[in-house]
Design a protein around this motif. Structure first.
Motif, PDB file in Angstrom:
ATOM      1  N   LEU A 149     -13.837 -32.230  14.217  1.00  0.00           N
ATOM      2  CA  LEU A 149     -13.154 -30.944  14.321  1.00  0.00           C
ATOM      3  C   LEU A 149     -11.652 -31.091  14.103  1.00  0.00           C
ATOM      4  CD1 LEU A 149     -15.021 -29.238  17.310  1.00  0.00           C
ATOM      5  CD2 LEU A 149     -15.342 -28.872  14.865  1.00  0.00           C
ATOM      6  N   ARG A 150     -11.084 -32.196  14.546  1.00  0.00           N
ATOM      7  CA  ARG A 150      -9.667 -32.459  14.276  1.00  0.00           C
ATOM      8  C   ARG A 150      -9.439 -32.640  12.779  1.00  0.00           C
ATOM      9  NH1 ARG A 150      -6.229 -33.129  18.449  1.00  0.00           N
ATOM     10  NH2 ARG A 150      -4.686 -33.803  16.902  1.00  0.00           N
ATOM     11  N   LEU A 151     -10.372 -33.351  12.132  1.00  0.00           N
ATOM     12  CA  LEU A 151     -10.278 -33.563  10.688  1.00  0.00           C
ATOM     13  C   LEU A 151     -10.345 -32.243   9.933  1.00  0.00           C
ATOM     14  CD1 LEU A 151     -10.214 -35.633   8.320  1.00  0.00           C
ATOM     15  CD2 LEU A 151     -12.723 -35.613   8.400  1.00  0.00           C
TER      16      LEU A 151
ATOM     17  N   MET B 159      -9.230 -27.768  13.135  1.00  0.00           N
ATOM     18  CA  MET B 159      -9.427 -26.694  14.096  1.00  0.00           C
ATOM     19  C   MET B 159      -8.156 -26.563  14.940  1.00  0.00           C
ATOM     20  SD  MET B 159     -12.406 -26.262  17.004  1.00  0.00           S
ATOM     21  CE  MET B 159     -13.373 -24.807  16.680  1.00  0.00           C
ATOM     22  N   PRO B 160      -7.683 -25.338  15.191  1.00  0.00           N
ATOM     23  CA  PRO B 160      -6.472 -25.156  16.000  1.00  0.00           C
ATOM     24  C   PRO B 160      -6.581 -25.861  17.356  1.00  0.00           C
ATOM     25  CG  PRO B 160      -7.101 -23.093  14.959  1.00  0.00           C
ATOM     26  CD  PRO B 160      -8.205 -24.067  14.682  1.00  0.00           C
ATOM     27  N   ASP B 161      -5.484 -26.469  17.798  1.00  0.00           N
ATOM     28  CA  ASP B 161      -5.486 -27.264  19.033  1.00  0.00           C
ATOM     29  C   ASP B 161      -5.969 -26.466  20.244  1.00  0.00           C
ATOM     30  OD1 ASP B 161      -4.604 -29.487  17.714  1.00  0.00           O
ATOM     31  OD2 ASP B 161      -2.484 -29.158  18.171  1.00  0.00           O
ATOM     32  N   GLU B 162      -5.615 -25.177  20.288  1.00  0.00           N
ATOM     33  CA  GLU B 162      -5.986 -24.367  21.441  1.00  0.00           C
ATOM     34  C   GLU B 162      -7.490 -24.073  21.490  1.00  0.00           C
ATOM     35  OE1 GLU B 162      -3.865 -21.456  18.569  1.00  0.00           O
ATOM     36  OE2 GLU B 162      -3.935 -23.601  18.982  1.00  0.00           O
ATOM     37  N   LEU B 163      -8.179 -24.343  20.370  1.00  0.00           N
ATOM     38  CA  LEU B 163      -9.631 -24.117  20.331  1.00  0.00           C
ATOM     39  C   LEU B 163     -10.421 -25.420  20.374  1.00  0.00           C
ATOM     40  CD1 LEU B 163      -9.839 -21.446  17.437  1.00  0.00           C
ATOM     41  CD2 LEU B 163      -9.599 -21.021  19.895  1.00  0.00           C
ATOM     42  N   LEU B 164      -9.728 -26.572  20.329  1.00  0.00           N
ATOM     43  CA  LEU B 164     -10.393 -27.841  20.068  1.00  0.00           C
ATOM     44  C   LEU B 164     -11.356 -28.278  21.170  1.00  0.00           C
ATOM     45  CD1 LEU B 164     -10.527 -29.921  17.849  1.00  0.00           C
ATOM     46  CD2 LEU B 164      -8.636 -31.136  18.923  1.00  0.00           C
ATOM     47  N   VAL B 165     -10.925 -28.251  22.418  1.00  0.00           N
ATOM     48  CA  VAL B 165     -11.790 -28.695  23.520  1.00  0.00           C
ATOM     49  C   VAL B 165     -12.994 -27.779  23.651  1.00  0.00           C
ATOM     50  CG1 VAL B 165     -11.932 -29.071  26.002  1.00  0.00           C
ATOM     51  CG2 VAL B 165      -9.879 -29.782  24.759  1.00  0.00           C
ATOM     52  N   GLN B 166     -12.721 -26.487  23.666  1.00  0.00           N
ATOM     53  CA  GLN B 166     -13.796 -25.502  23.745  1.00  0.00           C
ATOM     54  C   GLN B 166     -14.746 -25.647  22.559  1.00  0.00           C
ATOM     55  OE1 GLN B 166     -13.024 -21.209  22.750  1.00  0.00           O
ATOM     56  NE2 GLN B 166     -13.445 -20.884  24.918  1.00  0.00           N
TER      57      GLN B 166
END
Length: 474
Positions: free
Chosen positions: A135-137, A140-147
Motif C-alpha cells: 500500500l505504501r508502494l 496510499m495517503p498516510d492518513e489512510l494507511l493503517v486503516q
C-alpha cells in the motif's frame, strides 16, 4: 462397468439439452435474452447494492469512502487472476460443450477448478504479509494507511472464496445456465448488505466505534461469499451433476494448460494492469485532496448504473460465440455481436437519462450535507457520464473478442485505454498550471470521459476489421 461408463460420459438432462439447442440453433434474440437477462438483472441489482455499500461507507466518514475506493482497485488487481481463468476456461469449456464432447467438458471443469483453488490459496499466502509495504508502494495517503492495511487484509481473505465462486459461475455460464448465477449473486448481495446495515445500526447504538466500522465491511463480504462457496461446492460435487468435480479427471497437461494460458494470461494482464492503472489514477487524484478519491469512487458507482449491467450482455455474448465456434458456425457467432451491441446501447441510453435526471438527489445522498464533497462529486460526474454509448460499444466488442479467444487484442485495447488515453490526459489537466486553473477537479471527469470515449471508438474500428477478416476466412 456401467457406473464407470456413466462416470466417463456425462449425459445432459432434457432441460440442458434444450438450452444447448437454443444456443446453437434457436432464435438468436431469444438465446441472448434467455442467457443475458438473469445476468443483467443481477448486475442492475448489484450496482444498486454497491451504491448502498458506498452510501454506508459515506455514513462512516469521507475518509472511509476514500479507503474503500482505493482498496477496490487492489481487489480488482487480485481478482484479475480469477477473472482471467473464468474467461479463458469458459471459452474452452464452451467450445467443448458446443462441439458435444461432454467427457472433455467434465475434465476441463475439474482441472480449471482445482487449478484456480491452488492459485487463490497462493495469492492469499503471499499478499497478506506484504500488504503494508504494498500500500505504501501504491502511494496510499498516510492518513489512510493503517486503516487500509487492516481493511485490505480482510478483503484478501475473501479472495479465496471469490475464486471458487467465480469459477463456479464460469462453468455455469459456459453451459448457458445463468439463472443460478443470478440467484447466487443475489444471495451474496443480500447477506452482505444486511450485515453492513446492521453495522451502521451497531455504530449508532454505540456497540462499536465509528472508526472500527470499516473493518466490518469486508467481514460481511467474507460471510456472504463463504455461504455461496458452500452452495457451489454442494452443486459441483453432487452426484446429480453430470459434470461433477473429480480430482482423478484433472489433467494438468499441456493439452489443456497451454490453451488456457494462451487465453487467460492476456486477460489477466489486461485486468491487472488496468486495475493497477486505476490505482495510479487514485494516487494522482489523492494529490488533489484525500476526498477526491472518494468523489471519483462515488462518480464511478453512479455511472455504473448505466454501464456495469451491460456486462451481462457481454458475458452472454462471449458464451454464445464460443459455443457456436465449437459447433463450427462462425457466421451465427458473429451475428450475436450485432444483437448484443444494439441491446447494450439501448440499455445505456435509458439509464443515462434516468441517472441524469436524478443526479442531484443521488449525489446529495452520498455527500451527507458535506457541500465541498458534493461539489467534487458533481464536477467529476458531470463529465464522466457523457461516454456511456461508447462504453457500450467497447463492452460489446470485448464480448466478441473473448468469444473468439482473441484475448491479446482485448488486452491491448484496455491497456491503451488507461496508459494512452487516460493517464496522460489526466496528467495534462493536473500538471499544466494554466489548464488546471481552468478546469480544476473537473479534469478528473474529463480524463475519464476522453479515455472511455476514445476506447469505444477504437474498439469499434477494431471490430469492423476483425469481422471482415473472419467473414473472408469463413
Amino acid at each position: 462397468m456401467q457406473n464407470e461408463a456413466s462416470e466417463k460420459t456425462p449425459i445432459l438432462s432434457e432441460k440442458e439439452a434444450r438450452r444447448r439447442d437454443l444456443m446453437l440453433n434457436g432464435s438468436q434474440l431469444k438465446a441472448i435474452l434467455t442467457i443475458s437477462l438473469p445476468l443483467v438483472f443481477y448486475a442492475c441489482v448489484g450496482q444498486f447494492f454497491q451504491l448502498i455499500d458506498t452510501f454506508i461507507a459515506a455514513n462512516m466518514s469521507a475518509n472511509t469512502v476514500s479507503t474503500v475506493s482505493f482498496i477496490a482497485q487492489l481487489e480488482k488487481m487480485l481478482m484479475a487472476v480469477a477473472s482471467a481463468l473464468s474467461i479463458g476456461g469458459g471459452v474452452l469449456i464452451g467450445r467443448a460443450f458446443g462441439a458435444g464432447d461432454m467427457e472433455k467438458v467434465r475434465r476441463q471443469i475439474s482441472t480449471l477448478f482445482f487449478f484456480a483453488l491452488f492459485l487463490g490459496a497462493a495469492i492469499l499466502a503471499v499478499i497478506i504479509p506484504l500488504m503494508y509495504p504494498l500500500l505504501r508502494l501504491l502511494q496510499m495517503p498516510d492518513e489512510l494507511l493503517v486503516q487500509g492495511t487492516v481493511y485490505s487484509s480482510l478483503v484478501v481473505v475473501s479472495i479465496i472464496f471469490q475464486f471458487i465462486n467465480t469459477i463456479f459461475f464460469a462453468v455455469q455460464k459456459s453451459r448457458g445456465n445463468t439463472k443460478i448465477i443470478m440467484f447466487g449473486n443475489l444471495l451474496v448481495l443480500g447477506i452482505k448488505t444486511s450485515l453492513n446495515v446492521l453495522t451502521i445500526h451497531l455504530i449508532g447504538w454505540g456497540v462499536i466505534q465509528n472508526s472500527s466500522g470499516i473493518y466490518f465491511l469486508p467481514l460481511a463480504t467474507i460471510t456472504a461469499h463463504v455461504t455461496l462457496t458452500v452452495i457451489a461446492l454442494c452443486n459441483l460435487t453432487s452426484k446429480k451433476n453430470p459434470f461433477r468435480l473429480s480430482l482423478r479427471l484433472c489433467q494438468f497437461k499441456k493439452t489443456f494448460l497451454a490453451p488456457l494460458a494462451n487465453l487467460s494470461i492476456p486477460v489477466f494482464l489486461e485486468k491487472f494492469i488496468f486495475a493497477f492503472g486505476k490505482t495510479l489514477v487514485n494516487s494522482l487524484c489523492a494529490g488533489l485532496g484525500t476526498t477526491v478519491v472518494g468523489a471519483l469512487g462515488v462518480s464511478d458507482r453512479i455511472c455504473g448504473l448505466s454501464t456495469n449491467p451491460i456486462s451481462g450482455f457481454q458475458e452472454a455474448e462471449s458464451s454464445l460465440i464460443s459455443n457456436n465456434i465449437g459447433n463450427k458456425n462462425v457466421k451465427r457467432a458473429i451475428s450475436f455481436f450485432y444483437r448484443t451491441a444494439i441491446l447494450a446501447m439501448s440499455y445505456t441510453v435509458v439509464f443515462f437519462v434516468i441517472t441524469g435526471l436524478f443526479r442531484a438527489v443521488i449525489i446529495g445522498a452520498f455527500a451527507k450535507g458535506n457541500a465541498d464533497f458534493a461539489h467534487e462529486i458533481e464536477q467529476i460526474y458531470y463529465w464522466e457520464r457523457l461516454d456511456t454509448i461508447l462504453i457500450a460499444i467497447n463492452t460489446s466488442v470485448m464480448g466478441l473478442l473473448y468469444g473468439f479467444g482473441k484475448t491479446k487484442i482485448s488486452m491491448i485495447l484496455n491497456i491503451a485505454r488507461l496508459f494512452v488515453y487516460r493517464i496522460p490526459v489526466l496528467l495534462l489537466f493536473m500538471k499544466i498550471p494554466a489548464l488546471y486553473a481552468k478546469v480544476g477537479i473537473s479534469g478528473v471527469g474529463m480524463a475519464m470521459c476522453i479515455s472511455n470515449g476514445l476506447t469505444g471508438l477504437t474498439a469499434g474500428i477494431v471490430a469492423i476489421f476483425f469481422i471482415r477478416r473472419e467473414m473472408k476466412n469463413f
